[in-house]
Design an enzyme around this catalytic site. Structure first.
Site, PDB file in Angstrom:
ATOM      1  N   GLU A 193      -9.742   2.991  -5.310  1.00 14.10           N
ATOM      2  CA  GLU A 193      -9.393   4.385  -5.025  1.00 14.10           C
ATOM      3  C   GLU A 193      -8.246   4.913  -5.894  1.00 14.10           C
ATOM      4  OE1 GLU A 193     -10.794   4.625  -0.401  1.00 14.10           O
ATOM      5  OE2 GLU A 193      -8.792   3.873  -0.723  1.00 14.10           O
ATOM      6  N   ASP A 252       0.875  -1.172   0.000  1.00 17.75           N
ATOM      7  CA  ASP A 252       0.000   0.000   0.000  1.00 17.75           C
ATOM      8  C   ASP A 252       0.912   1.221   0.000  1.00 17.75           C
ATOM      9  OD1 ASP A 252      -2.293   1.808   0.475  1.00 17.75           O
ATOM     10  OD2 ASP A 252      -3.341  -0.042   0.981  1.00 17.75           O
ATOM     11  N   HIS A 279      -2.823   3.300  -4.618  1.00 15.99           N
ATOM     12  CA  HIS A 279      -2.215   2.879  -3.347  1.00 15.99           C
ATOM     13  C   HIS A 279      -0.802   2.337  -3.576  1.00 15.99           C
ATOM     14  CE1 HIS A 279      -5.538   3.623  -0.627  1.00 15.99           C
ATOM     15  NE2 HIS A 279      -6.370   3.084  -1.488  1.00 15.99           N
TER      16      HIS A 279
HETATM   17  C1  TNX Z   1     -10.710   2.062   2.108  1.00 16.25           C
HETATM   18  S1  TNX Z   1     -11.443  -0.760   1.331  1.00 16.25           S
HETATM   19  C2  TNX Z   1      -9.620   1.401   1.572  1.00 16.25           C
HETATM   20  C3  TNX Z   1      -8.405   1.209   2.395  1.00 16.25           C
HETATM   21  C4  TNX Z   1      -8.547   1.842   3.745  1.00 16.25           C
HETATM   22  C5  TNX Z   1      -9.922   1.560   4.280  1.00 16.25           C
HETATM   23  C6  TNX Z   1     -10.167   2.027   5.682  1.00 16.25           C
HETATM   24  C7  TNX Z   1     -10.466  -0.356   0.237  1.00 16.25           C
HETATM   25  C8  TNX Z   1     -10.479  -1.189  -0.933  1.00 16.25           C
HETATM   26  N1  TNX Z   1      -9.675   0.741   0.377  1.00 16.25           N
HETATM   27  O1  TNX Z   1      -7.288   1.695   1.692  1.00 16.25           O
HETATM   28  O2  TNX Z   1      -7.571   1.336   4.580  1.00 16.25           O
HETATM   29  O3  TNX Z   1     -10.872   2.196   3.437  1.00 16.25           O
HETATM   30  O4  TNX Z   1     -11.387   1.548   6.188  1.00 16.25           O
END
Ligand code: TNX
Length: 526
Positions: A320, A185, A257
């Site tokens: 994301e 990440d 990420h």
């Molecule tokens: C969203 S769930 C994210 C993570 C974060 C998390 C915290 C997801 C696929 N991505 O990068 O750690 O929320 O709840």
């Protein structure tokens, strides 16, 4: 008449009150069927015969003694394991466990045998202190869902191999069969890749971590945080999990990420700017640049990952991904043009399709977070639905497999209570009862579509879990509720109150193992 009935009810009540713990009725998850035959067994210790050990080497000496914690064998009961033919239509994970003059586990697969061992181990953990005669019982059992998952983010905080094994022990005790290991990440790259040593030399270290939620003004803890797993350690973990019937799904995050990787190899970002591994949480605009050299870099990484993990499913993240850089990047725009893509969403889809084709050519299946639906779903992809259940529903309707992990019910980084004494968490509210009441198959799906829902998974994102103790506190006891809903058919599910009664008897297991947990206080306690 009334009187006799009343008496019968009273006697039944008395009996169930007298022996609430017997006959495996405190097991989690609840088995499909338990048949009591009679009082026969004097139980002390168990002995697995040498020839059985030779046939099933995964029950090594360590595992056995770890499981039953005994050296002296008084009146040892023999444990026999048998592979048997699969009954037509039967779950491949089914098992029979008979606790009689000897203990026999039989199953159509090794994983079935391992699940039987898990039941036996849990049963012994619950009863080891009770001496004397116990009833002769036969258990026949199989799961509702084939995918019973739990995830762990080791990027935001790193945990050593010893702890990963403890985590796996807990998953195995509750028949979770998929460990989704979030290895990379923004805040840390945690897997050794021989071809790209800087991934760990640079990417596994950050100079500090944000204190609590001090985003603005920013406050750091001035404490370096680092760590990664060598390939030898990864192999050790994979073996450890396999021995306990658990498949390990690695996750290598892309195209977002990815700040830790880009800190080491900035040439694969759009701006090529050298930036440090961040110690603050969030979504970052710098992501992998979509061009052939980045794809080659990622494919080379995946080659090493594939060699380490026998898992059919390989998770590539996909969540994301801000498109800011792509919009301004010459290389990305060129990729878009050459491939006649309409927008940046199609560019993301193009990227995922390339990786999907690569993994498929190696006989593996791509899994991604539900953003991989945007811009068109790649042919073989499995969707992990996290932003609610819509992603899973959309995937199933397109005849794609899906795994449900909605933030509302499966995010174990959320608070377990609204009280003020809970340790700092990311937010949300996911108490035990909410997890217990979750039903992974959405009611809007037809029976045919529902077949595409493989199961569900708990996610433990560790931004606010700097210690092992905190991870366990967030896991236990919610994992028990998840285990129950993944195993038991909804129509056979017990009441929450009955589950609470069973759970109370599991707390001593947590204590004996020194596993930190959140003490559950049943609402109905006077
Ligand atoms: C969203 S769930 C994210 C993570 C974060 C998390 C915290 C997801 C696929 N991505 O990068 O750690 O929320 O709840």
């Amino acid at each position: 008449m009334y009187n006799i009935l009343g008496r019968a009810v009273l006697v039944a009540l008395f009996l169930s009150f007298q022996f609430p713990n017997l006959f495996g009725q405190n097991l989690i998850p609840q088995p499909v069927s338990i048949e009591q035959i009679g009082k026969t067994v004097e139980y002390n210790d168990f002995e697995i015969k040498k020839n059985t050990l030779a046939k099933f080497p995964w029950i090594g000496r360590d595992y056995f003694f770890l499981a039953w914690g005994t050296c002296e064998k008084r009146n040892a009961i023999e444990v026999e394991l048998k592979l048997r033919p699969r009954v037509l239509g039967e779950s491949i994970e089914a098992y029979n466990l008979e606790i009689g003059k000897k203990i026999t586990i039989s199953a159509p697969s090794e994983n079935g045998l391992k699940l039987g061992i898990s039941t036996l181990k849990q049963w012994h953990n619950l009863h080891w202190f009770e001496k004397g005669t116990i009833p002769h019982v036969k258990i026949y059992d199989y799961p509702k869902f084939t995918y019973r998952g739990t995830h762990l983010d080791v990027s935001r905080h790193f945990y050593p191999v010893r702890f990963i094994k403890t985590y796996i022990d807990i998953l195995a005790l509750y028949k979770i069969n998929q460990f989704h290991w979030h290895l990379t990440d923004d805040q840390g790259w945690r897997i050794e890749i021989k071809k790209y040593p800087l991934l760990t030399e640079i990417g596994s270290k950050r100079t500090e971590t944000m204190v609590a939620k001090n985003f603005n003004p920013y406050l750091g803890d001035s404490t370096p945080h680092e760590g990664y797993y060598t390939q030898e350690e990864i192999k050790e973990i994979v073996q450890y999990a396999t021995d306990r019937g658990i498949n390990v799904i690695p996750e290598i995050e892309m195209p977002g990420h990815s700040r830790a990787a880009l800190a080491a190899y900035p040439q694969f970002s759009c701006t090529q700017k050298v930036q440090p591994v961040p110690g603050v949480w969030g979504v970052f605009e710098d992501v992998y640049c979509v061009n052939d050299s980045t794809l080659e870099f990622l494919q080379n990484i995946l080659d090493e990952v594939i060699a380490l993990f026998p898992s059919k499913m390989i998770h590539i993240g996909g969540d994301e991904v801000p498109k800011t850089r792509w919009k301004e990047c010459e290389k990305c725009q060129n990729t878009k043009q050459v491939n006649q893509l309409n927008d940046v969403h199609e560019l993301q889809s193009y990227f995922v399709q390339k990786i999907d084709a690569y993994l498929s050519s190696k006989g593996r299946t791509l899994v991604g977070w539900d953003e991989i639906l945007e811009g068109g779903l790649s042919p073989n992809a499995v969707v992990m639905s996290w932003r609610g259940t819509e992603g899973g529903i959309a995937a199933a309707k397109q005849n794609h497999y899906a795994i449900m992990t909605p933030g509302s019910h499966c995010y174990f980084d959320h608070y377990q209570d609204t009280n003020k004494i809970e340790p700092l968490a990311i937010g949300g509210f996911t108490p035990l009862e909410k997890v217990f009441n979750y039903q992974p198959v959405p009611s809007s799906l037809s029976p045919q579509e529902a077949e595409y829902i493989l199961g569900a998974q708990a996610n433990l994102w560790t931004e606010y879990m700097p210690t092992e103790q905190q991870v366990l506190y967030m896991l236990l006891p919610r994992i028990c509720a998840l285990s129950e809903i993944l195993w038991v058919e909804p129509e056979k599910k017990s009441s929450f109150t009955q589950f609470e009664t069973r759970l109370k008897q599991h707390e001593p297991i947590f204590e004996r193992n020194m596993w930190n947990y959140r003490k559950h206080e049943p609402k109905n306690t006077p």
